[in-house]
Every structure is written in C-alpha cells, then in structure tokens.
Design a protein around this motif. Structure first.
Motif, PDB file in Angstrom:
ATOM      1  N   GLU A  45       0.787  -1.230   0.000  1.00 61.60           N
ATOM      2  CA  GLU A  45       0.000   0.000   0.000  1.00 61.60           C
ATOM      3  C   GLU A  45       0.821   1.283   0.000  1.00 61.60           C
ATOM      4  O   GLU A  45       0.452   2.243  -0.687  1.00 61.60           O
ATOM      5  CB  GLU A  45      -0.983  -0.003   1.172  1.00 61.60           C
ATOM      6  CG  GLU A  45      -2.124  -0.958   0.914  1.00 61.60           C
ATOM      7  CD  GLU A  45      -3.172  -0.953   1.992  1.00 61.60           C
ATOM      8  OE1 GLU A  45      -4.259  -0.407   1.732  1.00 61.60           O
ATOM      9  OE2 GLU A  45      -2.896  -1.486   3.081  1.00 61.60           O
ATOM     10  N   ALA A  46       1.903   1.346   0.735  1.00 61.77           N
ATOM     11  CA  ALA A  46       2.678   2.597   0.793  1.00 61.77           C
ATOM     12  C   ALA A  46       3.200   2.975  -0.592  1.00 61.77           C
ATOM     13  O   ALA A  46       3.068   4.131  -1.027  1.00 61.77           O
ATOM     14  CB  ALA A  46       3.828   2.468   1.789  1.00 61.77           C
ATOM     15  N   GLN A  47       3.774   2.017  -1.298  1.00 63.75           N
ATOM     16  CA  GLN A  47       4.288   2.302  -2.637  1.00 63.75           C
ATOM     17  C   GLN A  47       3.152   2.557  -3.621  1.00 63.75           C
ATOM     18  O   GLN A  47       3.241   3.436  -4.484  1.00 63.75           O
ATOM     19  CB  GLN A  47       5.185   1.164  -3.122  1.00 63.75           C
ATOM     20  CG  GLN A  47       5.931   1.506  -4.389  1.00 63.75           C
ATOM     21  CD  GLN A  47       6.959   0.446  -4.782  1.00 63.75           C
ATOM     22  OE1 GLN A  47       7.054  -0.614  -4.171  1.00 63.75           O
ATOM     23  NE2 GLN A  47       7.723   0.736  -5.813  1.00 63.75           N
ATOM     24  N   GLY A  48       2.059   1.804  -3.499  1.00 61.41           N
ATOM     25  CA  GLY A  48       0.906   2.019  -4.358  1.00 61.41           C
ATOM     26  C   GLY A  48       0.322   3.412  -4.171  1.00 61.41           C
ATOM     27  O   GLY A  48      -0.042   4.085  -5.137  1.00 61.41           O
ATOM     28  N   GLN A  49       0.259   3.868  -2.923  1.00 65.80           N
ATOM     29  CA  GLN A  49      -0.253   5.208  -2.647  1.00 65.80           C
ATOM     30  C   GLN A  49       0.675   6.273  -3.216  1.00 65.80           C
ATOM     31  O   GLN A  49       0.224   7.246  -3.823  1.00 65.80           O
ATOM     32  CB  GLN A  49      -0.432   5.405  -1.141  1.00 65.80           C
ATOM     33  CG  GLN A  49      -0.985   6.763  -0.785  1.00 65.80           C
ATOM     34  CD  GLN A  49      -1.376   6.869   0.676  1.00 65.80           C
ATOM     35  OE1 GLN A  49      -1.469   5.872   1.389  1.00 65.80           O
ATOM     36  NE2 GLN A  49      -1.632   8.080   1.124  1.00 65.80           N
ATOM     37  N   ALA A  50       1.971   6.105  -3.020  1.00 63.89           N
ATOM     38  CA  ALA A  50       2.943   7.082  -3.537  1.00 63.89           C
ATOM     39  C   ALA A  50       2.855   7.195  -5.055  1.00 63.89           C
ATOM     40  O   ALA A  50       2.857   8.304  -5.600  1.00 63.89           O
ATOM     41  CB  ALA A  50       4.359   6.694  -3.107  1.00 63.89           C
ATOM     42  N   LEU A  51       2.770   6.075  -5.745  1.00 63.37           N
ATOM     43  CA  LEU A  51       2.676   6.111  -7.211  1.00 63.37           C
ATOM     44  C   LEU A  51       1.366   6.738  -7.680  1.00 63.37           C
ATOM     45  O   LEU A  51       1.347   7.534  -8.616  1.00 63.37           O
ATOM     46  CB  LEU A  51       2.843   4.702  -7.789  1.00 63.37           C
ATOM     47  CG  LEU A  51       4.243   4.120  -7.670  1.00 63.37           C
ATOM     48  CD1 LEU A  51       4.225   2.620  -7.964  1.00 63.37           C
ATOM     49  CD2 LEU A  51       5.205   4.843  -8.591  1.00 63.37           C
ATOM     50  N   ASN A  52       0.258   6.399  -7.030  1.00 59.08           N
ATOM     51  CA  ASN A  52      -1.037   6.968  -7.402  1.00 59.08           C
ATOM     52  C   ASN A  52      -1.039   8.483  -7.150  1.00 59.08           C
ATOM     53  O   ASN A  52      -1.563   9.249  -7.947  1.00 59.08           O
ATOM     54  CB  ASN A  52      -2.160   6.287  -6.622  1.00 59.08           C
ATOM     55  CG  ASN A  52      -3.518   6.465  -7.258  1.00 59.08           C
ATOM     56  OD1 ASN A  52      -3.644   6.623  -8.465  1.00 59.08           O
ATOM     57  ND2 ASN A  52      -4.550   6.420  -6.440  1.00 59.08           N
ATOM     58  N   ARG A  53      -0.427   8.901  -6.051  1.00 56.53           N
ATOM     59  CA  ARG A  53      -0.341  10.334  -5.738  1.00 56.53           C
ATOM     60  C   ARG A  53       0.541  11.059  -6.758  1.00 56.53           C
ATOM     61  O   ARG A  53       0.165  12.093  -7.312  1.00 56.53           O
ATOM     62  CB  ARG A  53       0.213  10.530  -4.330  1.00 56.53           C
ATOM     63  CG  ARG A  53       0.345  11.994  -3.898  1.00 56.53           C
ATOM     64  CD  ARG A  53       1.100  12.151  -2.594  1.00 56.53           C
ATOM     65  NE  ARG A  53       2.454  11.634  -2.745  1.00 56.53           N
ATOM     66  CZ  ARG A  53       2.979  10.655  -1.994  1.00 56.53           C
ATOM     67  NH1 ARG A  53       2.286  10.095  -1.030  1.00 56.53           N
ATOM     68  NH2 ARG A  53       4.205  10.241  -2.211  1.00 56.53           N
ATOM     69  N   ASP A  54       1.709  10.487  -7.024  1.00 56.42           N
ATOM     70  CA  ASP A  54       2.675  11.156  -7.897  1.00 56.42           C
ATOM     71  C   ASP A  54       2.227  11.208  -9.357  1.00 56.42           C
ATOM     72  O   ASP A  54       2.506  12.184 -10.049  1.00 56.42           O
ATOM     73  CB  ASP A  54       4.043  10.474  -7.809  1.00 56.42           C
ATOM     74  CG  ASP A  54       4.684  10.597  -6.427  1.00 56.42           C
ATOM     75  OD1 ASP A  54       4.176  11.387  -5.588  1.00 56.42           O
ATOM     76  OD2 ASP A  54       5.675   9.895  -6.187  1.00 56.42           O
ATOM     77  N   ARG A  56      -1.129  10.332 -10.568  1.00 53.03           N
ATOM     78  CA  ARG A  56      -2.541  10.632 -10.840  1.00 53.03           C
ATOM     79  C   ARG A  56      -3.089  11.729  -9.935  1.00 53.03           C
ATOM     80  O   ARG A  56      -4.242  12.117 -10.065  1.00 53.03           O
ATOM     81  CB  ARG A  56      -3.387   9.368 -10.674  1.00 53.03           C
ATOM     82  CG  ARG A  56      -3.043   8.301 -11.719  1.00 53.03           C
ATOM     83  CD  ARG A  56      -3.909   7.047 -11.581  1.00 53.03           C
ATOM     84  NE  ARG A  56      -5.309   7.333 -11.780  1.00 53.03           N
ATOM     85  CZ  ARG A  56      -6.275   6.936 -10.949  1.00 53.03           C
ATOM     86  NH1 ARG A  56      -6.005   6.242  -9.872  1.00 53.03           N
ATOM     87  NH2 ARG A  56      -7.537   7.229 -11.199  1.00 53.03           N
ATOM     88  N   GLY A  57      -2.287  12.183  -8.959  1.00 50.72           N
ATOM     89  CA  GLY A  57      -2.739  13.228  -8.050  1.00 50.72           C
ATOM     90  C   GLY A  57      -3.786  12.758  -7.061  1.00 50.72           C
ATOM     91  O   GLY A  57      -4.514  13.559  -6.496  1.00 50.72           O
ATOM     92  N   LYS A  58      -3.853  11.429  -6.829  1.00 49.19           N
ATOM     93  CA  LYS A  58      -4.838  10.856  -5.905  1.00 49.19           C
ATOM     94  C   LYS A  58      -4.072  10.181  -4.774  1.00 49.19           C
ATOM     95  O   LYS A  58      -3.362   9.207  -5.002  1.00 49.19           O
ATOM     96  CB  LYS A  58      -5.750   9.886  -6.638  1.00 49.19           C
ATOM     97  CG  LYS A  58      -6.517  10.610  -7.751  1.00 49.19           C
ATOM     98  CD  LYS A  58      -7.476   9.728  -8.477  1.00 49.19           C
ATOM     99  CE  LYS A  58      -8.163  10.559  -9.561  1.00 49.19           C
ATOM    100  NZ  LYS A  58      -9.326   9.918 -10.101  1.00 49.19           N
ATOM    101  N   ASP A  59      -4.243  10.690  -3.564  1.00 56.03           N
ATOM    102  CA  ASP A  59      -3.414  10.273  -2.434  1.00 56.03           C
ATOM    103  C   ASP A  59      -3.999   9.080  -1.680  1.00 56.03           C
ATOM    104  O   ASP A  59      -4.362   9.176  -0.503  1.00 56.03           O
ATOM    105  CB  ASP A  59      -3.197  11.467  -1.491  1.00 56.03           C
ATOM    106  CG  ASP A  59      -2.044  11.240  -0.525  1.00 56.03           C
ATOM    107  OD1 ASP A  59      -1.235  10.311  -0.753  1.00 56.03           O
ATOM    108  OD2 ASP A  59      -1.956  11.987   0.465  1.00 56.03           O
ATOM    109  N   TYR A  60      -4.129   7.978  -2.374  1.00 54.12           N
ATOM    110  CA  TYR A  60      -4.563   6.717  -1.775  1.00 54.12           C
ATOM    111  C   TYR A  60      -4.075   5.578  -2.676  1.00 54.12           C
ATOM    112  O   TYR A  60      -3.857   5.781  -3.872  1.00 54.12           O
ATOM    113  CB  TYR A  60      -6.093   6.660  -1.622  1.00 54.12           C
ATOM    114  CG  TYR A  60      -6.856   6.859  -2.912  1.00 54.12           C
ATOM    115  CD1 TYR A  60      -7.115   5.794  -3.776  1.00 54.12           C
ATOM    116  CD2 TYR A  60      -7.307   8.130  -3.274  1.00 54.12           C
ATOM    117  CE1 TYR A  60      -7.795   5.991  -4.963  1.00 54.12           C
ATOM    118  CE2 TYR A  60      -7.999   8.325  -4.463  1.00 54.12           C
ATOM    119  CZ  TYR A  60      -8.242   7.255  -5.299  1.00 54.12           C
ATOM    120  OH  TYR A  60      -8.927   7.453  -6.476  1.00 54.12           O
ATOM    121  N   PRO A  61      -3.899   4.397  -2.111  1.00 48.50           N
ATOM    122  CA  PRO A  61      -3.495   3.268  -2.960  1.00 48.50           C
ATOM    123  C   PRO A  61      -4.673   2.800  -3.797  1.00 48.50           C
ATOM    124  O   PRO A  61      -5.812   2.796  -3.328  1.00 48.50           O
ATOM    125  CB  PRO A  61      -3.063   2.193  -1.957  1.00 48.50           C
ATOM    126  CG  PRO A  61      -3.807   2.522  -0.708  1.00 48.50           C
ATOM    127  CD  PRO A  61      -4.010   4.017  -0.697  1.00 48.50           C
TER     128      PRO A  61
END
Length: 151
Positions: A45-54, A56-61
C-alpha cells in the motif's frame, strides 16, 4: 511472443504465480498484438499510494495503475508499458466484492493490460465497450463476469 517481466515488491500472501499472471496478460492481449512486452510491479500500500499520488494526483493506494509506453512509432518496439498492482488493495476489494482473490487478480491484470492497449473508460460508451471486452476475456478464462453485481 508476449513477455511479462514481473517484480514482486510486496509481502502480501497469496500472490498469483508467474504462469497465472502471464496467462491473464496474454488473454487480454489476445490477437491484438503478435509481440508485446509488459512490465509488472506488485507493490504494497505505501508504494501504491505514492505512485497513485505522484502520477494521478490521488493520495490513496489503488488496485492497478497502467503506464502505456510512449515510444515513437519509428522505433517499432513491442513494449506496451508498465503495470503496477497493489496486492493488499486487490485482496481487500475481492473480499468486499465477494469474489475470489484469483478472479479479482485476473480482472485487474486484464483491465490494466487493456489500458496499455489503448482502451479507456472515461466516456460511458468507451466504458461499456471496455467492460464488455473484460467480461468476454474473463469468461473465456473461466472466471465469473466481473461486473455482474451491477446488473
């Protein structure tokens, strides 16, 4: 020939094996491409959240991210792009949706691969076409229709 390069950066239990992952990606590609290379990264989840945030601009996995290769056509390389699957999200969604983890993994790999092939679901008509294709592929693989709960 279709090649799937997989990196497992997740500690989640019950991850699909390489043969399963390849089968699902190949089913999505089907006759659409004779040659294809896909990279798959399985994350927590931590890496999934970081990638989605970076990206797609969405701060969740999220369950699956697709990064189509943006290569000039003159290169004529088989690279389709990269997929990132967040294993804990897939497991949680499978439980929430009353599906087996294996069926949901298959759906996420088919869905993500179709994105790499240019399919999208932003417009309703495109979503209907993509969902119909996903359903056809998953039924052919022996899984239940992924959107049956909407009917």
């Amino acid at each position: 020939m279709i090649t799937l390069d997989t990196e497992r950066a997740s500690r989640a239990p019950n991850l699909p094996d390489q043969a399963q992952l390849e089968r699902w990606v190949c089913a999505a590609i089907g006759a659409r491409r004779k040659e294809a290379e896909v990279s798959l990264l399985i994350v927590d989840e931590a890496q999934g959240q970081a990638l989605n945030r970076d990206y797609r601009g969405k701060d969740y996995p999220t369950n699956v991210l697709s990064f189509p290769a943006d290569l000039p056509p003159e290169l004529n390389l088989p690279l389709l792009g990269d997929l990132v699957v967040c294993a804990p999200v897939v497991a949680r969604e499978a439980t929430e949706q009353g599906k087996s983890e294996t069926a949901h993994w298959a759906h996420m790999l088919v869905h993500g691969t179709l994105h790499l092939l240019g399919y999208d679901h932003i417009e309703d008509a495109d979503a209907d076409a993509m969902e119909a294709l996903e359903t056809e592929i998953l039924l052919d693989l022996g899984f239940p229709a992924p959107y049956a709960d909407r009917e």
